[in-house]
Design a protein around this motif. Structure first.
Motif, mmCIF file in Angstrom:
data_model
loop_
_atom_site.group_PDB
_atom_site.id
_atom_site.type_symbol
_atom_site.label_atom_id
_atom_site.label_comp_id
_atom_site.label_asym_id
_atom_site.label_seq_id
_atom_site.Cartn_x
_atom_site.Cartn_y
_atom_site.Cartn_z
ATOM 1 N N LEU A 24 31.174 50.836 39.977
ATOM 2 C CA LEU A 24 30.913 50.425 41.385
ATOM 3 C C LEU A 24 31.430 48.906 41.786
ATOM 4 O O LEU A 24 31.986 48.802 42.777
ATOM 5 C CB LEU A 24 29.298 49.986 41.311
ATOM 6 N N ALA A 25 31.653 47.860 40.847
ATOM 7 C CA ALA A 25 32.105 46.466 41.191
ATOM 8 C C ALA A 25 33.635 46.842 41.366
ATOM 9 O O ALA A 25 34.216 46.101 42.484
ATOM 10 C CB ALA A 25 31.966 45.704 39.879
ATOM 11 N N ARG A 31 37.982 47.776 47.863
ATOM 12 C CA ARG A 31 37.824 47.758 49.196
ATOM 13 C C ARG A 31 37.478 46.669 50.116
ATOM 14 O O ARG A 31 37.428 46.618 51.111
ATOM 15 C CB ARG A 31 36.525 48.949 49.416
ATOM 16 N N GLY A 32 37.865 45.431 49.330
ATOM 17 C CA GLY A 32 37.881 44.126 50.073
ATOM 18 C C GLY A 32 36.660 43.539 49.972
ATOM 19 O O GLY A 32 36.517 42.233 50.892
ATOM 20 N N HIS A 33 35.582 44.124 49.477
ATOM 21 C CA HIS A 33 34.261 43.193 49.558
ATOM 22 C C HIS A 33 34.272 41.966 48.531
ATOM 23 O O HIS A 33 35.138 42.173 47.667
ATOM 24 C CB HIS A 33 33.215 44.053 49.248
ATOM 25 N N GLU A 34 33.340 40.900 48.911
ATOM 26 C CA GLU A 34 33.541 39.763 47.893
ATOM 27 C C GLU A 34 32.227 40.233 47.185
ATOM 28 O O GLU A 34 30.818 40.243 47.718
ATOM 29 C CB GLU A 34 33.154 38.554 48.914
ATOM 30 N N LEU A 35 32.261 40.418 46.031
ATOM 31 C CA LEU A 35 31.186 40.630 44.810
ATOM 32 C C LEU A 35 30.823 39.597 44.052
ATOM 33 O O LEU A 35 31.575 39.207 43.345
ATOM 34 C CB LEU A 35 31.410 41.857 44.230
ATOM 35 N N ALA A 36 29.513 39.226 44.232
ATOM 36 C CA ALA A 36 29.019 38.145 43.033
ATOM 37 C C ALA A 36 27.834 38.921 42.480
ATOM 38 O O ALA A 36 27.156 39.464 42.743
ATOM 39 C CB ALA A 36 28.273 37.089 44.049
ATOM 40 N N VAL A 37 27.945 38.611 41.028
ATOM 41 C CA VAL A 37 26.823 39.343 40.073
ATOM 42 C C VAL A 37 26.082 38.357 39.260
ATOM 43 O O VAL A 37 26.711 37.345 38.935
ATOM 44 C CB VAL A 37 27.706 40.244 38.920
ATOM 45 N N LEU A 38 24.657 38.398 39.467
ATOM 46 C CA LEU A 38 23.935 37.494 38.734
ATOM 47 C C LEU A 38 23.492 38.550 37.271
ATOM 48 O O LEU A 38 22.784 39.305 37.595
ATOM 49 C CB LEU A 38 22.705 37.172 39.536
ATOM 50 N N ALA A 39 23.803 37.917 36.259
ATOM 51 C CA ALA A 39 23.340 38.474 34.996
ATOM 52 C C ALA A 39 23.248 37.567 33.909
ATOM 53 O O ALA A 39 23.905 36.660 33.980
ATOM 54 C CB ALA A 39 24.412 39.556 34.763
ATOM 55 N N PRO A 40 22.357 38.085 32.888
ATOM 56 C CA PRO A 40 22.219 37.251 31.825
ATOM 57 C C PRO A 40 23.399 37.279 30.792
ATOM 58 O O PRO A 40 24.154 38.339 30.919
ATOM 59 C CB PRO A 40 20.946 37.501 30.881
ATOM 60 N N PRO A 41 23.676 36.584 29.959
ATOM 61 C CA PRO A 41 24.652 36.757 28.845
ATOM 62 C C PRO A 41 24.491 37.942 28.132
ATOM 63 O O PRO A 41 23.483 38.545 28.163
ATOM 64 C CB PRO A 41 24.402 35.485 28.019
ATOM 65 N N PRO A 65 37.624 41.152 34.932
ATOM 66 C CA PRO A 65 38.398 42.148 35.112
ATOM 67 C C PRO A 65 38.337 43.060 36.398
ATOM 68 O O PRO A 65 39.221 43.376 37.262
ATOM 69 C CB PRO A 65 38.765 42.971 33.866
ATOM 70 N N SER A 66 36.948 43.293 36.873
ATOM 71 C CA SER A 66 36.723 44.040 37.992
ATOM 72 C C SER A 66 37.066 43.333 39.223
ATOM 73 O O SER A 66 36.955 43.724 40.571
ATOM 74 C CB SER A 66 35.429 44.632 38.071
ATOM 75 N N GLY A 67 37.108 41.914 39.081
ATOM 76 C CA GLY A 67 37.530 41.051 40.307
ATOM 77 C C GLY A 67 36.078 40.582 40.849
ATOM 78 O O GLY A 67 36.299 39.689 41.894
ATOM 79 N N ALA A 68 35.098 40.763 40.463
ATOM 80 C CA ALA A 68 33.679 40.279 40.701
ATOM 81 C C ALA A 68 33.547 38.899 40.120
ATOM 82 O O ALA A 68 34.042 38.657 38.863
ATOM 83 C CB ALA A 68 32.739 41.230 40.035
ATOM 84 N N MET A 69 32.857 38.082 40.829
ATOM 85 C CA MET A 69 32.678 36.802 40.327
ATOM 86 C C MET A 69 31.042 36.884 39.730
ATOM 87 O O MET A 69 30.189 37.028 40.154
ATOM 88 C CB MET A 69 32.450 35.604 41.538
ATOM 89 N N ILE A 70 31.244 36.529 38.191
ATOM 90 C CA ILE A 70 30.049 36.739 37.490
ATOM 91 C C ILE A 70 29.225 35.372 37.517
ATOM 92 O O ILE A 70 29.969 34.268 37.012
ATOM 93 C CB ILE A 70 30.314 37.360 36.233
ATOM 94 N N HIS A 71 28.132 35.304 37.452
ATOM 95 C CA HIS A 71 27.075 34.078 37.318
ATOM 96 C C HIS A 71 26.274 34.348 36.237
ATOM 97 O O HIS A 71 25.278 35.388 36.433
ATOM 98 C CB HIS A 71 26.532 33.659 38.706
#
Length: 126
Positions: A24-25, A31-41, A65-71
């Motif tokens: 999904l990411a 498709r040009g969306h800005e994706l931020a992900v909040l996930a534990p380690p 690698p998907s291009g998502a910003m992971i927090h």
């Protein structure tokens, strides 16, 4: 579009949810969306931190690698197995008669008396 995804499981863990989120990411970012992900380690399946990579530490932020910003968020370590099994059995015992049997395996194995159905309505054939 800016999208925030909250999930308990994210790469580099491996499993069905992680693969689906990764798919999904990649599609959203492509498709040009800005994706931020909040996930534990990474902690699945042991319930403990899997590696010491600083990118996976609680509070770390990085682009995967998907291009998502992971927090990475904090998480509470847990024991392996059906940690909630005993709590769930106690909850099911408080339910009205005939609602459910509470036939969940416990740590003594699948042949224990608590893992056998006592003939509740949901377990009986139609």
């Amino acid at each position: 579009m800016r999208i925030l995804l909250l999930t308990h499981y994210w790469a580099p863990e491996t499993g069905a949810p992680q693969m689906r989120w990764g798919w999904l990411a990649r599609g959203l970012v492509r498709r040009g969306h800005e994706l931020a992900v909040l996930a534990p380690p990474p902690h699945y399946p042991t319930g403990r931190l899997l590696d010491a990579d600083p990118r996976h530490a609680p509070g770390a932020v990085h682009r995967d690698p998907s291009g998502a910003m992971i927090h990475r968020t904090a998480f509470r370590p847990y024991d392996v197995g059906l940690g909630a099994g005993a709590r769930t059995r106690r909850w099911l015992r408080r339910m009205p008669s005939g609602w459910g049997c509470g036939a969940l395996p416990d740590r003594s194995g699948p042949t224990s008396s608590s893992a056998r159905c006592r003939g509740c309505r949901p377990c009986q054939p139609p």
